[in-house]
Design an enzyme around this catalytic site. Structure first.
Site, PDB file in Angstrom:
ATOM      1  N   ASN A 110       9.589   4.280   2.959  1.00 45.54           N
ATOM      2  CA  ASN A 110       9.584   3.740   4.314  1.00 45.54           C
ATOM      3  C   ASN A 110      10.925   3.068   4.606  1.00 45.54           C
ATOM      4  O   ASN A 110      11.632   2.632   3.700  1.00 45.54           O
ATOM      5  CB  ASN A 110       8.490   2.679   4.447  1.00 45.54           C
ATOM      6  CG  ASN A 110       7.108   3.256   4.302  1.00 45.54           C
ATOM      7  OD1 ASN A 110       6.525   3.746   5.252  1.00 45.54           O
ATOM      8  ND2 ASN A 110       6.567   3.202   3.097  1.00 45.54           N
ATOM      9  N   ARG A 154       0.832  -1.213   0.000  1.00 47.05           N
ATOM     10  CA  ARG A 154       0.000   0.000   0.000  1.00 47.05           C
ATOM     11  C   ARG A 154       0.861   1.256   0.000  1.00 47.05           C
ATOM     12  O   ARG A 154       1.017   1.917  -1.017  1.00 47.05           O
ATOM     13  CB  ARG A 154      -0.954  -0.006   1.198  1.00 47.05           C
ATOM     14  CG  ARG A 154      -2.120   0.991   1.065  1.00 47.05           C
ATOM     15  CD  ARG A 154      -1.777   2.425   1.402  1.00 47.05           C
ATOM     16  NE  ARG A 154      -1.366   2.613   2.796  1.00 47.05           N
ATOM     17  CZ  ARG A 154      -0.948   3.775   3.277  1.00 47.05           C
ATOM     18  NH1 ARG A 154      -0.867   4.850   2.500  1.00 47.05           N
ATOM     19  NH2 ARG A 154      -0.567   3.875   4.544  1.00 47.05           N
ATOM     20  N   ASP A 155       1.464   1.592   1.112  1.00 48.12           N
ATOM     21  CA  ASP A 155       2.219   2.837   1.213  1.00 48.12           C
ATOM     22  C   ASP A 155       3.432   2.820   0.298  1.00 48.12           C
ATOM     23  O   ASP A 155       3.902   3.868  -0.139  1.00 48.12           O
ATOM     24  CB  ASP A 155       2.663   3.059   2.669  1.00 48.12           C
ATOM     25  CG  ASP A 155       3.077   4.494   2.932  1.00 48.12           C
ATOM     26  OD1 ASP A 155       2.637   5.389   2.193  1.00 48.12           O
ATOM     27  OD2 ASP A 155       3.847   4.725   3.881  1.00 48.12           O
ATOM     28  N   HIS A 164       6.415   4.724  12.328  1.00 46.55           N
ATOM     29  CA  HIS A 164       6.348   4.667  10.869  1.00 46.55           C
ATOM     30  C   HIS A 164       7.337   5.706  10.325  1.00 46.55           C
ATOM     31  O   HIS A 164       6.966   6.832  10.007  1.00 46.55           O
ATOM     32  CB  HIS A 164       4.918   4.989  10.422  1.00 46.55           C
ATOM     33  CG  HIS A 164       4.673   4.889   8.945  1.00 46.55           C
ATOM     34  ND1 HIS A 164       3.888   3.916   8.392  1.00 46.55           N
ATOM     35  CD2 HIS A 164       5.103   5.646   7.909  1.00 46.55           C
ATOM     36  CE1 HIS A 164       3.836   4.081   7.080  1.00 46.55           C
ATOM     37  NE2 HIS A 164       4.570   5.138   6.759  1.00 46.55           N
ATOM     38  N   HIS A 181      10.257   7.184   7.819  1.00 50.12           N
ATOM     39  CA  HIS A 181      10.878   7.171   6.493  1.00 50.12           C
ATOM     40  C   HIS A 181      12.367   7.495   6.639  1.00 50.12           C
ATOM     41  O   HIS A 181      12.811   8.013   7.662  1.00 50.12           O
ATOM     42  CB  HIS A 181      10.169   8.163   5.576  1.00 50.12           C
ATOM     43  CG  HIS A 181       8.803   7.704   5.151  1.00 50.12           C
ATOM     44  ND1 HIS A 181       8.410   7.639   3.839  1.00 50.12           N
ATOM     45  CD2 HIS A 181       7.732   7.272   5.880  1.00 50.12           C
ATOM     46  CE1 HIS A 181       7.162   7.189   3.768  1.00 50.12           C
ATOM     47  NE2 HIS A 181       6.734   6.969   4.999  1.00 50.12           N
ATOM     48  N   CYS A 205       6.950  10.377  -0.522  1.00 48.91           N
ATOM     49  CA  CYS A 205       5.907  11.351  -0.194  1.00 48.91           C
ATOM     50  C   CYS A 205       5.770  12.323  -1.356  1.00 48.91           C
ATOM     51  O   CYS A 205       6.702  13.077  -1.646  1.00 48.91           O
ATOM     52  CB  CYS A 205       6.248  12.102   1.094  1.00 48.91           C
ATOM     53  SG  CYS A 205       5.030  13.386   1.490  1.00 48.91           S
TER      54      CYS A 205
END
Length: 304
Positions: free
Chosen positions: A247, A13-14, A205, A207, A238
């Site tokens: 990530n 997903r991310d 979470h 990065h 992002c």
């Protein structure tokens, strides 16, 4: 540090949502299956958002259906509002995630509304999820810095985390979305949030834009946080922060933890194979330092 650390895999997903190369539903399903086979039992598999805004997450319902045969894993999906929740539930979602930002600037750039307005949008989602017996995870973006508002006060993060907790989120994932945090700032933020709600219900979470993610995770572990979000191969980024990388790589986290004597239950060989497979689909090598090192070692040993 000998405690069990739980890794939540964000790659499907991310990770994929920021990639320019589209990945088919079939390949996304295979990606999730391979991650679970490698030992990652909690995976965020999609997002029920506008396909016009994030085309990479189109057909998330098909992905969720496609992995429903796997019984020993928990699959999460992101929902921005009631419409997304309806679609997620129709696809069989048992765990959904909602998101808010700790900065007004990022909230307006990302979802075109204020922080307060974003909370109002997902209040009915949380109410319905509670009635439906569906778990809700809450994300907070920009907890250690914002590309628009700059430094973020720990109290602002703590207040928002408390709001999400009071609304019924079982876990709050604290996101250094643009990867600007450093260990002492991470500790300060986590202490502020931990003073308001149980540390056992927090996740990190982080990065890796400035190469600080592992150091920040270690700092957070020292504060008692035991849940880490990561993405195979360091996928992600992002769109509102030029230069921001993905990530923290799952391989890098696993290597650090196992080297500390913390058992993750993750098979590095299988994880590396999975990372290499998705990297091939995307047309670029993994960002992960560990994947790069292991791939180079394999190449050297094979003599190719």
């Amino acid at each position: 540090m000998s405690d069990q650390i739980h890794i939540v895999e964000m790659g499907p997903r991310d990770g994929l949502q920021n990639e320019k190369t589209p990945v088919s539903v079939e390949a996304r399903i295979a990606f999730v299956e391979a991650l679970v086979a490698a030992g990652l039992k909690t995976v965020e598999v999609g997002a029920f958002v506008s396909p016009r805004a994030i085309p990479q997450m189109a057909s998330s319902d098909q992905v969720l259906h496609g992995v429903s045969h796997i019984k020993d894993a928990e699959f999460h999906v992101l929902v921005p509002n009631e419409k997304g929740y309806d679609a997620a539930r129709a696809a069989g979602a048992q765990v959904v995630s909602v998101f808010a930002a700790a900065s007004e600037g990022f909230s307006r750039a990302n979802i075109n509304c204020s922080i307060a307005e974003s909370i109002e949008r997902f209040k009915p989602v949380l109410a319905r999820a509670k009635a439906d017996g569906v778990k809700v995870r809450g994300y907070i973006s920009c907890v250690l810095g914002c590309p628009f508002d700059g430094e973020i006060k720990p109290k602002a993060v703590a207040d928002l985390a408390m709001t999400l907790w009071d609304l019924g989120c079982y876990e709050i994932s604290l996101g250094d979305t643009i990867g600007v945090g450093t260990p002492l700032k991470a500790k300060e933020m986590l202490r502020a949030v931990g003073a308001e709600l149980p540390v056992g219900n927090l996740a990190m979470h982080f990065h890796d834009t400035y190469g600080q993610a592992l150091a920040n995770l270690y700092a957070g572990m020292e504060e008692g946080v035991r849940v880490i979000d990561a993405a195979a191969g360091g996928l992600g980024g992002c769109p509102y922060a030029p230069g921001a990388t993905g990530n923290v790589a799952t391989e890098d986290v696993v290597y650090m933890l196992e080297g500390m004597g913390v058992k993750t239950g993750i098979d590095m060989e299988k994880l590396l194979a999975t990372t290499n497979e998705v990297a091939g689909l995307l047309g670029h090598p993994p960002v992960s330092r560990v994947a790069s090192a292991l791939n180079a070692k394999r190449k050297r040993l094979s003599g190719s």
